[in-house]
Design a protein around this motif. Structure first.
Motif, PDB file in Angstrom:
ATOM      1  N   LYS A 144       0.849  -1.189   0.000  1.00 27.50           N
ATOM      2  CA  LYS A 144       0.000   0.000   0.000  1.00 27.50           C
ATOM      3  C   LYS A 144       0.883   1.238   0.000  1.00 27.50           C
ATOM      4  N   THR A 145       0.671   2.105  -0.980  1.00 29.41           N
ATOM      5  CA  THR A 145       1.496   3.316  -1.064  1.00 29.41           C
ATOM      6  C   THR A 145       0.604   4.540  -1.159  1.00 29.41           C
ATOM      7  N   LYS A 146       1.181   5.664  -0.759  1.00 25.81           N
ATOM      8  CA  LYS A 146       0.478   6.928  -0.974  1.00 25.81           C
ATOM      9  C   LYS A 146       0.452   7.180  -2.477  1.00 25.81           C
ATOM     10  N   GLU A 147      -0.653   7.653  -2.956  1.00 24.20           N
ATOM     11  CA  GLU A 147      -0.921   7.670  -4.397  1.00 24.20           C
ATOM     12  C   GLU A 147       0.179   8.328  -5.241  1.00 24.20           C
ATOM     13  N   LYS A 149       3.293   8.984  -4.988  1.00 24.28           N
ATOM     14  CA  LYS A 149       4.586   8.355  -5.109  1.00 24.28           C
ATOM     15  C   LYS A 149       4.569   7.225  -6.145  1.00 24.28           C
ATOM     16  N   SER A 150       3.493   6.498  -6.163  1.00 28.96           N
ATOM     17  CA  SER A 150       3.499   5.294  -6.987  1.00 28.96           C
ATOM     18  C   SER A 150       3.138   5.551  -8.446  1.00 28.96           C
ATOM     19  N   LYS A 151       2.654   6.744  -8.718  1.00 21.48           N
ATOM     20  CA  LYS A 151       2.135   6.972 -10.060  1.00 21.48           C
ATOM     21  C   LYS A 151       3.209   6.933 -11.139  1.00 21.48           C
ATOM     22  N   ASN A 152       4.291   7.669 -10.899  1.00 20.64           N
ATOM     23  CA  ASN A 152       5.263   7.829 -11.976  1.00 20.64           C
ATOM     24  C   ASN A 152       6.595   7.126 -11.732  1.00 20.64           C
ATOM     25  N   PHE A 153       6.784   6.665 -10.531  1.00 17.26           N
ATOM     26  CA  PHE A 153       8.103   6.133 -10.217  1.00 17.26           C
ATOM     27  C   PHE A 153       8.055   4.664  -9.824  1.00 17.26           C
ATOM     28  N   GLU A 154       9.126   4.030 -10.157  1.00 16.88           N
ATOM     29  CA  GLU A 154       9.378   2.701  -9.612  1.00 16.88           C
ATOM     30  C   GLU A 154       9.810   2.894  -8.165  1.00 16.88           C
ATOM     31  N   ILE A 155       9.319   2.088  -7.256  1.00 18.95           N
ATOM     32  CA  ILE A 155       9.740   2.243  -5.868  1.00 18.95           C
ATOM     33  C   ILE A 155      10.950   1.361  -5.622  1.00 18.95           C
ATOM     34  N   SER A 207      10.049  -1.840   3.348  1.00 21.97           N
ATOM     35  CA  SER A 207      10.363  -0.404   3.286  1.00 21.97           C
ATOM     36  C   SER A 207       9.505   0.330   2.251  1.00 21.97           C
ATOM     37  N   ARG A 208       8.931  -0.399   1.293  1.00 23.64           N
ATOM     38  CA  ARG A 208       8.152   0.256   0.231  1.00 23.64           C
ATOM     39  C   ARG A 208       6.717   0.541   0.660  1.00 23.64           C
ATOM     40  N   ASP A 209       6.310  -0.042   1.784  1.00 27.50           N
ATOM     41  CA  ASP A 209       4.928   0.111   2.224  1.00 27.50           C
ATOM     42  C   ASP A 209       4.777   1.390   3.050  1.00 27.50           C
ATOM     43  N   ASP A 210       3.725   2.143   2.795  1.00 30.52           N
ATOM     44  CA  ASP A 210       3.540   3.430   3.470  1.00 30.52           C
ATOM     45  C   ASP A 210       2.596   3.366   4.668  1.00 30.52           C
TER      46      ASP A 210
END
Lengths: 258, 128
Positions: A144-147, A149-155, A207-210
């Motif tokens: 689950k990520t904040k919107e 951040k996840s739209k344009n980038f690879e995490i 670490s990728r989870d918000d």
């Protein structure tokens, strides 16, 4: 109230004895739990004589041999036969394990095979895990990520952060651990159990989870998490060598120190 | 919805014991015994207020074979609970979860509780 004894309809009776027809020398007795939903009878233990020299190394090979050659009505879950899918989890000689990974050469004397403990039996060695799956769903096992951040980038994840998932991501949800836990036997509806809590920790520590805080908040319940009393049957039974007891303790520690 | 009438698969009846599970249940039982031990201690204190003869009656009871057995048992359950509690504190700090470590620490708990009981009584009896 905790019921230590089995209810009346679950008491196990003596079943049939299947004698080996070839009078072979290398006989092993296999005692298998049987229950047929179509007959209105109590569960019973059937004993099969199996020629161990004419059989593969694993307990699952024995079951396949019985199903193919002696009693085709024997029912059990199996799929990959290589410890990857987690279907063939059952109780072999008192300890939950994947029957495809357990070698019968390690077992002296008879082999006793039961379904995973303290579950509703569906047929023979197949038991109902739907409560566990519902609990798994309740911890929302996805990233689950904040919107934004996840739209344009690879995490990206650093090697160090990735390493934190080792010993967690390998879990195949076979339910050996959860159904070995006395605490889960007595409080299975409320206590999440080792398998689901290990999964919960896998998402908490990613670490990728918000939503770490929210995740911690969901499991920080008296029985959901603190039903664990460090009995450690889970770690002792895990066929993949993982450590759910440690993962649960890590969640407890995070809650205490944050 | 009709209740599921399927049987429950066997659990306690068939599950193998490990050192960890055995000590976990012993820890709980020892905790209950300690609670009973406390009641006996309060009883002992109460006999003070009821006068000398009552106190002597208590002494006779405690000095009988059965009484001594109970007291030694209480010493063991107290020391076991303390050592096992320390083991739990290490777990709470996040240490000792590997199967091997947990087995060794479990055996250490049993041994040290027995040794403590023996030393306690040898000391109390003035033998050492």
């Amino acid at each position: 109230m905790v019921q230590f004894n089995l209810p009346k309809n679950s008491k196990i009776l003596k079943g049939n004895y299947f004698k080996d027809k070839n009078e072979s020398q290398n006989i092993k007795k296999i005692n298998v739990y049987r229950w047929d939903p179509d007959k209105k009878e109590n569960p019973k233990i059937d004993t099969f004589e199996v020629d161990i020299k004419k059989c593969g190394n694993k307990v699952l090979d024995i079951l396949n041999k019985i199903k193919n050659e002696i009693d085709p009505s024997l029912t059990y879950r199996r799929s990959c036969a290589h410890g990857v899918c987690g279907s063939c989890a059952m109780n072999v000689n008192g300890i939950n394990t994947l029957s495809c990974m357990k070698s019968h050469k390690d077992i002296k004397g008879d082999i006793n095979i039961y379904p995973l403990p303290h579950l509703k039996v569906i047929k023979d060695l197949v038991a109902d895990l739907s409560t566990l799956y519902r609990q798994y769903e309740s911890i929302e096992p996805w990233l689950k990520t904040k919107e934004k951040k996840s739209k344009n980038f690879e995490i990206n994840q650093s090697k160090k952060d990735r390493k934190k998932l080792d010993g967690l991501y390998e879990c195949i949800m076979c339910a050996c651990c959860s159904t070995s836990c006395p605490s889960y036997w007595w409080n299975g509806e409320k206590y999440l159990g080792p398998a689901v809590l290990l999964q919960a920790y896998r998402w908490i520590i990613d670490s990728r989870d918000d939503e770490r805080k929210e995740r911690l908040k969901t499991v920080a319940d008296k029985l959901k998490l603190y039903g664990c009393h460090t009995i450690m049957n889970c770690t002792n039974s895990c066929p993949k060598g993982l450590n759910p007891a440690k993962a649960i303790s890590s969640i407890k520690k995070m809650l205490a120190t944050n | 919805m009709t209740e599921n009438q399927n049987p429950i698969s066997p659990h306690l009846q068939i599950y193998a014991w490990h050192i960890s599970s055995l000590l976990s249940i012993t820890h709980r039982i020892a905790g209950i015994i300690n609670f009973l031990a406390l009641i006996l201690m309060f009883f002992w204190i109460t006999t003070f207020s009821f006068g000398e003869s009552n106190y002597e009656l208590f002494l006779i009871a405690v000095n009988s074979f059965f009484g001594k057995f109970i007291l030694v048992g209480f010493t063991w359950s107290m020391s076991f609970h303390i050592f096992s509690g320390i083991r739990h504190l290490f777990w709470d700090l996040g240490y000792g979860f590997e199967i091997k470590t947990a087995n060794i620490s479990g055996i250490l708990v049993v041994l040290s509780s027995l040794i403590t009981t023996i030393i306690f009584w040898l000391f109390g009896r003035g033998i050492i």
